[in-house]
Design a protein around this motif. Structure first.
Motif, PDB file in Angstrom:
ATOM      1  N   SER A  18       0.791  -1.304   0.301  1.00 55.88           N
ATOM      2  CA  SER A  18      -0.090  -0.257   0.215  1.00 55.88           C
ATOM      3  C   SER A  18       0.780   1.120   0.025  1.00 55.88           C
ATOM      4  O   SER A  18       1.697   1.422  -0.989  1.00 55.88           O
ATOM      5  CB  SER A  18      -0.729   0.070   1.230  1.00 55.88           C
ATOM      6  N   LEU A  19       0.517   2.040   1.038  1.00 57.89           N
ATOM      7  CA  LEU A  19       1.575   3.358   0.898  1.00 57.89           C
ATOM      8  C   LEU A  19       3.144   2.960   1.105  1.00 57.89           C
ATOM      9  O   LEU A  19       3.990   3.496   0.556  1.00 57.89           O
ATOM     10  CB  LEU A  19       1.247   4.253   2.319  1.00 57.89           C
ATOM     11  N   GLY A  20       3.603   1.974   1.623  1.00 56.44           N
ATOM     12  CA  GLY A  20       4.764   1.500   1.879  1.00 56.44           C
ATOM     13  C   GLY A  20       5.115   0.816   0.290  1.00 56.44           C
ATOM     14  O   GLY A  20       6.582   1.206  -0.074  1.00 56.44           O
ATOM     15  N   GLY A  21       4.460   0.489  -0.396  1.00 57.53           N
ATOM     16  CA  GLY A  21       4.558   0.257  -1.751  1.00 57.53           C
ATOM     17  C   GLY A  21       4.959   1.467  -2.423  1.00 57.53           C
ATOM     18  O   GLY A  21       5.856   1.297  -3.406  1.00 57.53           O
ATOM     19  N   GLY A  22       4.425   2.368  -2.186  1.00 55.20           N
ATOM     20  CA  GLY A  22       4.497   3.642  -3.027  1.00 55.20           C
ATOM     21  C   GLY A  22       6.080   4.109  -2.746  1.00 55.20           C
ATOM     22  O   GLY A  22       6.519   4.563  -3.565  1.00 55.20           O
ATOM     23  N   MET A  23       6.480   4.014  -1.352  1.00 56.52           N
ATOM     24  CA  MET A  23       7.492   4.277  -0.981  1.00 56.52           C
ATOM     25  C   MET A  23       8.905   3.410  -1.645  1.00 56.52           C
ATOM     26  O   MET A  23       9.814   3.860  -1.848  1.00 56.52           O
ATOM     27  CB  MET A  23       7.931   4.207   0.652  1.00 56.52           C
ATOM     28  N   THR A  24       8.301   2.017  -1.658  1.00 59.52           N
ATOM     29  CA  THR A  24       9.219   1.208  -2.740  1.00 59.52           C
ATOM     30  C   THR A  24       9.417   1.465  -3.995  1.00 59.52           C
ATOM     31  O   THR A  24      10.565   1.507  -4.526  1.00 59.52           O
ATOM     32  CB  THR A  24       8.590  -0.201  -2.491  1.00 59.52           C
ATOM     33  N   SER A  25       8.559   2.067  -4.424  1.00 57.86           N
ATOM     34  CA  SER A  25       8.642   2.405  -5.953  1.00 57.86           C
ATOM     35  C   SER A  25       9.690   3.627  -5.846  1.00 57.86           C
ATOM     36  O   SER A  25      10.394   3.796  -7.024  1.00 57.86           O
ATOM     37  CB  SER A  25       7.172   3.095  -6.580  1.00 57.86           C
ATOM     38  N   VAL A  26       9.228   4.598  -5.194  1.00 59.33           N
ATOM     39  CA  VAL A  26      10.266   5.848  -5.007  1.00 59.33           C
ATOM     40  C   VAL A  26      11.512   5.476  -4.779  1.00 59.33           C
ATOM     41  O   VAL A  26      12.501   5.824  -5.348  1.00 59.33           O
ATOM     42  CB  VAL A  26       9.961   6.926  -3.951  1.00 59.33           C
ATOM     43  N   MET A  27      12.075   4.633  -3.580  1.00 55.86           N
ATOM     44  CA  MET A  27      13.367   4.261  -3.480  1.00 55.86           C
ATOM     45  C   MET A  27      13.957   3.387  -4.527  1.00 55.86           C
ATOM     46  O   MET A  27      15.305   3.629  -4.795  1.00 55.86           O
ATOM     47  CB  MET A  27      13.366   3.354  -2.078  1.00 55.86           C
ATOM     48  N   THR A  28      13.250   2.459  -5.194  1.00 52.71           N
ATOM     49  CA  THR A  28      13.823   1.935  -6.231  1.00 52.71           C
ATOM     50  C   THR A  28      14.130   2.687  -7.227  1.00 52.71           C
ATOM     51  O   THR A  28      15.278   2.693  -7.906  1.00 52.71           O
ATOM     52  CB  THR A  28      12.866   0.743  -6.547  1.00 52.71           C
ATOM     53  N   PHE A  29      13.371   3.441  -7.622  1.00 53.63           N
ATOM     54  CA  PHE A  29      13.654   4.583  -8.513  1.00 53.63           C
ATOM     55  C   PHE A  29      14.820   5.438  -8.403  1.00 53.63           C
ATOM     56  O   PHE A  29      15.746   5.675  -9.133  1.00 53.63           O
ATOM     57  CB  PHE A  29      12.374   5.513  -8.685  1.00 53.63           C
ATOM     58  N   LEU A  30      14.856   6.081  -7.177  1.00 48.06           N
ATOM     59  CA  LEU A  30      16.095   6.748  -6.807  1.00 48.06           C
ATOM     60  C   LEU A  30      17.471   5.871  -6.845  1.00 48.06           C
ATOM     61  O   LEU A  30      18.259   6.325  -7.207  1.00 48.06           O
ATOM     62  CB  LEU A  30      15.952   7.363  -5.331  1.00 48.06           C
ATOM     63  N   PHE A  31      17.392   4.716  -6.457  1.00 47.98           N
ATOM     64  CA  PHE A  31      18.624   3.860  -6.340  1.00 47.98           C
ATOM     65  C   PHE A  31      18.926   3.648  -7.896  1.00 47.98           C
ATOM     66  O   PHE A  31      20.216   3.305  -8.303  1.00 47.98           O
ATOM     67  CB  PHE A  31      18.329   2.479  -5.717  1.00 47.98           C
ATOM     68  N   LEU A  32      17.939   3.498  -8.807  1.00 48.42           N
ATOM     69  CA  LEU A  32      18.370   3.238 -10.021  1.00 48.42           C
ATOM     70  C   LEU A  32      18.813   4.288 -10.940  1.00 48.42           C
ATOM     71  O   LEU A  32      19.513   4.219 -11.770  1.00 48.42           O
ATOM     72  CB  LEU A  32      17.111   2.643 -10.942  1.00 48.42           C
ATOM     73  N   ILE A  33      18.493   5.569 -10.548  1.00 46.54           N
ATOM     74  CA  ILE A  33      18.886   6.906 -11.410  1.00 46.54           C
ATOM     75  C   ILE A  33      19.787   7.658 -10.829  1.00 46.54           C
ATOM     76  O   ILE A  33      20.375   8.598 -11.693  1.00 46.54           O
ATOM     77  CB  ILE A  33      17.421   7.681 -11.754  1.00 46.54           C
ATOM     78  N   HIS A  34      19.950   7.501  -9.555  1.00 43.44           N
ATOM     79  CA  HIS A  34      20.992   8.423  -8.855  1.00 43.44           C
ATOM     80  C   HIS A  34      22.076   7.742  -8.249  1.00 43.44           C
ATOM     81  O   HIS A  34      21.725   7.074  -7.349  1.00 43.44           O
ATOM     82  CB  HIS A  34      20.237   9.269  -7.763  1.00 43.44           C
ATOM     83  N   PRO A  35      22.958   7.649  -8.553  1.00 41.73           N
ATOM     84  CA  PRO A  35      24.423   6.944  -8.026  1.00 41.73           C
ATOM     85  C   PRO A  35      24.698   7.756  -6.844  1.00 41.73           C
ATOM     86  O   PRO A  35      25.532   8.802  -7.029  1.00 41.73           O
ATOM     87  CB  PRO A  35      25.357   6.617  -9.199  1.00 41.73           C
ATOM     88  N   LEU A  36      24.108   7.034  -5.631  1.00 40.35           N
ATOM     89  CA  LEU A  36      24.451   7.838  -4.470  1.00 40.35           C
ATOM     90  C   LEU A  36      26.045   7.835  -4.268  1.00 40.35           C
ATOM     91  O   LEU A  36      26.804   6.638  -4.320  1.00 40.35           O
ATOM     92  CB  LEU A  36      23.696   7.457  -3.422  1.00 40.35           C
ATOM     93  N   LYS A  37      26.584   8.683  -3.518  1.00 33.67           N
ATOM     94  CA  LYS A  37      28.082   8.692  -2.838  1.00 33.67           C
ATOM     95  C   LYS A  37      28.395   7.504  -2.280  1.00 33.67           C
ATOM     96  O   LYS A  37      29.413   7.162  -1.770  1.00 33.67           O
ATOM     97  CB  LYS A  37      28.422   9.894  -2.260  1.00 33.67           C
TER      98      LYS A  37
END
Length: 109
Positions: A18-37
């Motif tokens: 549910s809402l945690g699934g929305g956060m999962t989508s956001v976190m997955t997106f961020l990990f895929l597009i943004h190479p964090l330091k």
């Protein structure tokens, strides 16, 4: 930071409902597009997957292309949350107002 402590060769799987699934989508997106330091600018494309259950729609079609092969969204056909979006709520509001103007007010008058 947890990802840093995993031995080399491990993958990161993010899950949510549910809402945690929305956060999962956001976190997955961020990990895929943004190479964090934190990850030494490492390409995480092949190392991150997300699994959502009944998540609300978060991204448009263009952004969804980033997820191909990395995000699975499981939806029960009776679940309302995955079908809710700002646009669908706006349409619902319009329909309720029109129904009230055209049906309810006419019955009262």
């Amino acid at each position: 930071a947890v990802f840093l402590k995993l031995p080399k060769g491990y993958r990161l799987t993010i899950t949510g409902h549910s809402l945690g699934g929305g956060m999962t989508s956001v976190m997955t997106f961020l990990f895929l597009i943004h190479p964090l330091k934190y990850f030494g600018n490492e390409d995480l494309t092949g190392k991150v997957n997300g699994y959502t259950y009944g998540a609300p729609p978060i991204f448009n079609q263009a952004a969804a292309a980033v997820f191909e092969g990395h995000l699975i969204n499981v939806v029960n056909h009776h679940d309302l949350v995955p079908r809710l979006s700002f646009g669908s709520l706006k349409d619902l509001d319009f329909s309720i107002v029109e129904f009230h103007k055209n049906v309810i007010k006419k019955k009262i008058a």
